[in-house]
Structure formats: C-alpha cells, structure tokens
Design a protein around this motif. Structure first.
Motif, short mmCIF file in Angstrom:
data_model
loop_
_atom_site.label_atom_id
_atom_site.label_comp_id
_atom_site.label_asym_id
_atom_site.label_seq_id
_atom_site.Cartn_x
_atom_site.Cartn_y
_atom_site.Cartn_z
N THR A 1 105.59 61.58 51.38
CA THR A 1 104.51 62.55 51.62
C THR A 1 104.16 63.31 50.36
N ASN A 2 105.15 63.64 49.56
CA ASN A 2 104.92 64.43 48.34
C ASN A 2 104.62 63.56 47.12
N SER A 3 104.51 62.24 47.29
CA SER A 3 104.31 61.36 46.14
C SER A 3 102.85 61.22 45.74
N TYR A 4 101.96 61.76 46.50
CA TYR A 4 100.54 61.63 46.16
C TYR A 4 99.83 62.95 46.44
N HIS A 5 98.66 63.08 45.83
CA HIS A 5 97.81 64.24 46.12
C HIS A 5 96.36 63.82 45.92
N ALA A 6 95.49 64.43 46.66
CA ALA A 6 94.07 64.12 46.58
C ALA A 6 93.40 65.11 45.64
N THR A 7 92.55 64.58 44.78
CA THR A 7 91.80 65.42 43.86
C THR A 7 90.31 65.19 44.13
N ASP B 1 109.73 62.81 53.24
CA ASP B 1 109.32 63.90 52.36
C ASP B 1 108.94 63.37 50.98
#
Length: 113
Positions: free
Chosen positions: A81-87, A78
């Motif tokens: 999975t929550n350590s990155y995000h796409a912009t 978790d």
C-alpha cells in the motif's frame, strides 16, 4: 433498588485476554495484589491466586503460527500500500467542462437554475 454483585473472580486468563493497560498483572507473584488500574470501563484491582505455564501443545503452536502469519500478511499489505503514490498532473485535467449560457460551466449553469 437491589442489584446483583458484579463477578469478582476471573476464569484462567492469558496475557492476550486482558486489555493492554492490565497486562502488568502478569508480573505479580501468587498472592500479590495489583495497584488500582483505571480505564474507561472503571477501576480494577487484581489478586493473583495461581499461575501456570501452558505447555506448547498443538493448539498453542497453531495459535502462534496464525498470529505470525497474520502479522506477516499485514506487513506485506502495508508495504504494498505504501509502495506507490499518485501525483496529479495538469494533463489529467485537459478536458474542460462544457460551457452553458454566459460561458459558465454546465454543472454550474444547472445548479444556478
């Protein structure tokens, strides 16, 4: 229509062997009867006939170890999975679709035919 009676006696069961809504049964003393517990499966009334505390043998230790290991792995996954995000940026869309007759994009031109 004749039907068999449902099973009314449970074998020895541990806290994890009952649905979460039913675990209050483990707070009862020997001989006590639970309130009616209602869930999607029906209505339940439990009577505690005996209780025992299981010794910490190797099987229990292994079960606890595996549970903790699984919880730790889930927590790490978790976190990852929550350590990155796409912009999305305009730069990702720099290649326009090829145009067909009338200046319409090719995908739209084929769909209209």
């Amino acid at each position: 229509m004749k039907m068999d009676s449902p099973t009314v006696n449970l074998p020895a069961v541990r806290r994890t062997g009952l649905p979460p809504a039913h675990v209050a049964v483990f707070d009862l003393k020997v001989g006590e009867v639970s309130q009616v517990i209602t869930d999607n499966g029906g209505h339940y009334i439990y009577k505690v006939v005996s209780k025992e505390v299981l010794p910490m043998d190797d099987k229990i230790k292994t079960e606890i170890h595996n549970k903790l290991k699984n919880d730790q792995m889930k927590e790490m996954m978790d976190k990852y999975t929550n350590s990155y995000h796409a912009t999305p940026t305009k730069r990702t869309l720099v290649h326009p679709l090829p145009t067909g007759p009338g200046g319409r994009p090719m995908a739209a031109a084929h769909a209209a035919s």
